[in-house]
Design a protein around this motif. Structure first.
Motif, PDB file in Angstrom:
ATOM      1  N   CYS A 125      -6.521   2.485  -2.931  1.00  0.00           N
ATOM      2  CA  CYS A 125      -6.972   2.563  -1.545  1.00  0.00           C
ATOM      3  C   CYS A 125      -7.383   3.987  -1.205  1.00  0.00           C
ATOM      4  O   CYS A 125      -6.648   4.939  -1.484  1.00  0.00           O
ATOM      5  CB  CYS A 125      -5.865   2.117  -0.592  1.00  0.00           C
ATOM      6  SG  CYS A 125      -6.311   2.285   1.156  1.00  0.00           S
TER       7      CYS A 125
ATOM      8  N   ARG B  78       0.875  -1.175   0.000  1.00  0.00           N
ATOM      9  CA  ARG B  78       0.000   0.000   0.000  1.00  0.00           C
ATOM     10  C   ARG B  78       0.916   1.229   0.000  1.00  0.00           C
ATOM     11  O   ARG B  78       1.596   1.511   0.982  1.00  0.00           O
ATOM     12  CB  ARG B  78      -0.918   0.018   1.214  1.00  0.00           C
ATOM     13  CG  ARG B  78      -1.793   1.264   1.283  1.00  0.00           C
ATOM     14  CD  ARG B  78      -2.786   1.185   2.422  1.00  0.00           C
ATOM     15  NE  ARG B  78      -3.792   0.155   2.151  1.00  0.00           N
ATOM     16  CZ  ARG B  78      -4.680  -0.254   3.056  1.00  0.00           C
ATOM     17  NH1 ARG B  78      -4.670   0.254   4.274  1.00  0.00           N
ATOM     18  NH2 ARG B  78      -5.569  -1.178   2.737  1.00  0.00           N
TER      19      ARG B  78
ATOM     20  N   SER C  54      -2.475   4.645  -3.135  1.00  0.00           N
ATOM     21  CA  SER C  54      -3.426   5.249  -2.200  1.00  0.00           C
ATOM     22  C   SER C  54      -3.632   6.734  -2.443  1.00  0.00           C
ATOM     23  O   SER C  54      -2.709   7.449  -2.847  1.00  0.00           O
ATOM     24  CB  SER C  54      -2.944   5.053  -0.759  1.00  0.00           C
ATOM     25  OG  SER C  54      -2.755   3.684  -0.480  1.00  0.00           O
TER      26      SER C  54
ATOM     27  N   GLN D 291      -0.772  -1.312  -4.565  1.00  0.00           N
ATOM     28  CA  GLN D 291      -2.003  -0.657  -4.128  1.00  0.00           C
ATOM     29  C   GLN D 291      -1.681   0.826  -3.921  1.00  0.00           C
ATOM     30  O   GLN D 291      -1.057   1.211  -2.932  1.00  0.00           O
ATOM     31  CB  GLN D 291      -2.553  -1.258  -2.836  1.00  0.00           C
ATOM     32  CG  GLN D 291      -3.871  -0.593  -2.443  1.00  0.00           C
ATOM     33  CD  GLN D 291      -4.583  -1.282  -1.300  1.00  0.00           C
ATOM     34  OE1 GLN D 291      -4.438  -0.874  -0.152  1.00  0.00           O
ATOM     35  NE2 GLN D 291      -5.362  -2.321  -1.607  1.00  0.00           N
TER      36      GLN D 291
ATOM     37  N   LYS E  92      -7.395   6.102   1.652  1.00  0.00           N
ATOM     38  CA  LYS E  92      -6.703   6.037   2.942  1.00  0.00           C
ATOM     39  C   LYS E  92      -7.166   7.195   3.825  1.00  0.00           C
ATOM     40  O   LYS E  92      -6.665   8.314   3.727  1.00  0.00           O
ATOM     41  CB  LYS E  92      -5.185   6.077   2.732  1.00  0.00           C
ATOM     42  CG  LYS E  92      -4.374   6.011   4.018  1.00  0.00           C
ATOM     43  CD  LYS E  92      -2.888   5.930   3.717  1.00  0.00           C
ATOM     44  CE  LYS E  92      -2.057   6.170   4.966  1.00  0.00           C
ATOM     45  NZ  LYS E  92      -2.381   5.245   6.066  1.00  0.00           N
TER      46      LYS E  92
END
Length: 528
Positions: A172, A114, A142, A140, A174
């Motif tokens: 993502c 991430r 963010s 991933q 976040k």
């Protein structure tokens, strides 16, 4: 709709948020067999503040933790939080350090990375995304969710589309401060699902009390994965409870399919473990509405509390809370996440304690204004900028482009200290902590003492090789003669524990990373 997937944060963000990142590996390993049976989408267990905290406070090797957990949980995908060019530190690092970190992280067993930048400056994310993709990891990318006159769901979607164009495997949302409302979560999820065809994951904190409601609305809107923590390490500044989310969705189109009875056993285990760390518990035990009023993450509230306590200035707490939004606005509305939260919080504290705004300006604030952390979301107040750096021009380029390679210096600094190549990465990231740790480790080996890593390796080996069902292993049962029975004499003779081969095969899905099998073949499963 398909079932909602869950990423468990218990072994990283949950204990980082609630007990100052102090959970030791020995308290993770005994429950790993049960965690591995749950069927989580992934397990977040590395990155963030864990890396330096392990060397600094726990006297543990962060790389060895991943190896031990990987061997104990061969069927669960491992996930980490990577601060883009800040890696797992608090400032921008050169690309050679970032690249080497990613390579070593994949080797020890990290599957999903991430990646975020505190300023949502995509220039700072491109290199890490490229390195992770090359090594066969899952990227991933963010977007740091925050609220301000500048930020909007439309702008977040535009950022996500840019990350998608850079070959992100998933996106993502976040929400590090727990600010996202149920309506905003639903709206942003729908917008993202309309614009991109890769999975969308939602991460939030329970500080404002809205996270569970936001998750449910996002689930209705089609979010693919949400972050939760086992109930005994959930809520407050942590994530929503896994068991509650599982039960709330049972019998619906988004039913997670997870076994709440198994989760209850895991929760019971961590409830006992949490008591061991009571001295590190934060002051926030429930919902704090000041998070919504001042848009300050729970972790930042704790840091402000500690800073003022050290300065014997707790009576200025409310004044500092009111100063933080002013400083943030003047500095271009950065999302309040590491390291920008520390930068804004420290300046706000200085403004209040000295009684004069910007009388004392920390070096990190000057570097931020100069552009050494990246490009702020919007323009810095011209008067404040002049007060901080005078007539200096801010950087126009990506900060890491100006940095010289650091690994050669790390290699030279460790030439007289026994180490592995990955230890050079640790040194490049945290020279003082890493050097002290490696010297202590070398001294223990020279004295013939069992190191923390060897103890962990034994526990992992026992847990992984056992074919009988067992509930847990207590720390008291692993002392004294138990070590001899587990092979202490062999270790003292210089031999190492050989880890058994893991079950690395995965079902094909949108989350499968290219080249995974080749990467797995190249991973070393034994300890150093």
């Amino acid at each position: 709709m398909t079932k909602l997937k869950i990423t468990d944060t218990t072994l990283r963000d949950a204990h980082q948020s609630l007990i100052a990142t102090r959970m030791r590996t020995e308290h993770m390993l005994p429950i790993c067999e049960k965690i591995d049976k749950v069927g989580y989408h992934s397990l977040e267990m590395f990155g963030g503040a864990t890396f330096d905290s392990m060397m600094r406070f726990l006297d543990e090797d962060p790389w060895e933790r991943v190896e031990a957990l990987r061997d104990a949980m061969p069927n669960t995908k491992f996930q980490m939080l990577l601060r883009a060019s800040n890696v797992v530190g608090y400032h921008i690092y050169p690309d050679d350090v970032l690249e080497a970190f990613v390579v070593e992280a994949v080797k020890v067993g990290i599957d999903i990375f991430r990646i975020f930048d505190a300023l949502n400056d995509i220039r700072n994310m491109e290199a890490s995304m490229k390195f992770v993709k090359r090594e066969g990891g899952h990227v991933q990318a963010s977007i740091c969710y925050t609220l301000s006159p500048y930020h909007s769901n439309e702008k977040f979607v535009e950022k996500a589309k840019m990350l998608y164009s850079l070959d992100a495997d998933s996106i993502c949302i976040k929400d590090m401060a727990g600010l996202i409302s149920p309506e905003a979560a639903s709206d942003l999820t729908m917008r993202l699902k309309d614009e991109i065809d890769i999975p969308v994951q939602l991460h939030s904190h329970y500080t404002s009390g809205m996270a569970s409601m936001a998750y449910l609305r996002a689930a209705d809107a089609g979010v693919d994965v949400v972050d939760c923590a086992i109930s005994s390490l959930s809520l407050a500044t942590s994530q929503p409870a896994t068991e509650s989310m599982v039960e709330a969705l049972k019998g619906t189109p988004r039913d997670t399919g997870l076994d709440v009875n198994l989760l209850a056993e895991i929760a019971d285990y961590f409830r006992k473990i949490r008591h061991k760390y009571s001295q590190f518990e934060g002051s926030l035990q429930g919902v704090n509405p000041k998070v919504l009023v001042f848009q300050i993450p729970g972790g930042m509230l704790s840091n402000l509390d500690n800073q003022l306590r050290e300065q014997d200035a707790l009576d200025s707490y409310d004044e500092v809370l009111e100063e933080v939004p002013r400083v943030r606005a003047e500095l271009g509305y950065p999302p309040l996440v590491t390291p920008s939260s520390q930068i804004v919080g420290t300046q706000a504290t200085m403004n209040v304690i000295t009684g004069e705004r910007y009388k004392i300006i920390p070096h990190e604030v000057k570097q931020y204004v100069r552009g050494y952390y990246g490009r702020p979301p919007t323009e810095i107040d011209p008067d404040i900028k002049k007060k901080i750096i005078g007539d200096e021009e801010s950087l126009k380029v990506r900060p890491a482009d100006l940095l010289e390679p650091e690994l050669p210096k790390a290699r030279a600094a460790l030439k007289d200290t026994p180490h592995l190549p990955r230890d050079e990465v640790s040194y490049a990231l945290f020279p003082h902590y890493a050097l002290d740790f490696l010297k202590r480790k070398a001294n223990r080996l020279a004295l013939g003492e069992m190191t923390e890593a060897q103890m962990i390796a034994i526990i992992a080996s026992v847990l992984h090789s056992s074919t009988t069902s067992r509930s847990s292993i207590s720390s008291s049962s692993l002392r004294g003669d138990a070590w001899t029975l587990a092979g202490r004499d062999d270790l003292m003779d210089g031999r190492t524990v050989e880890y058994g081969s893991g079950k690395w095969e995965r079902a094909e899905s949108a989350w499968t990373s290219a080249g995974r099998k080749d990467v797995m073949k190249g991973r070393r499963q034994g300890g150093p």
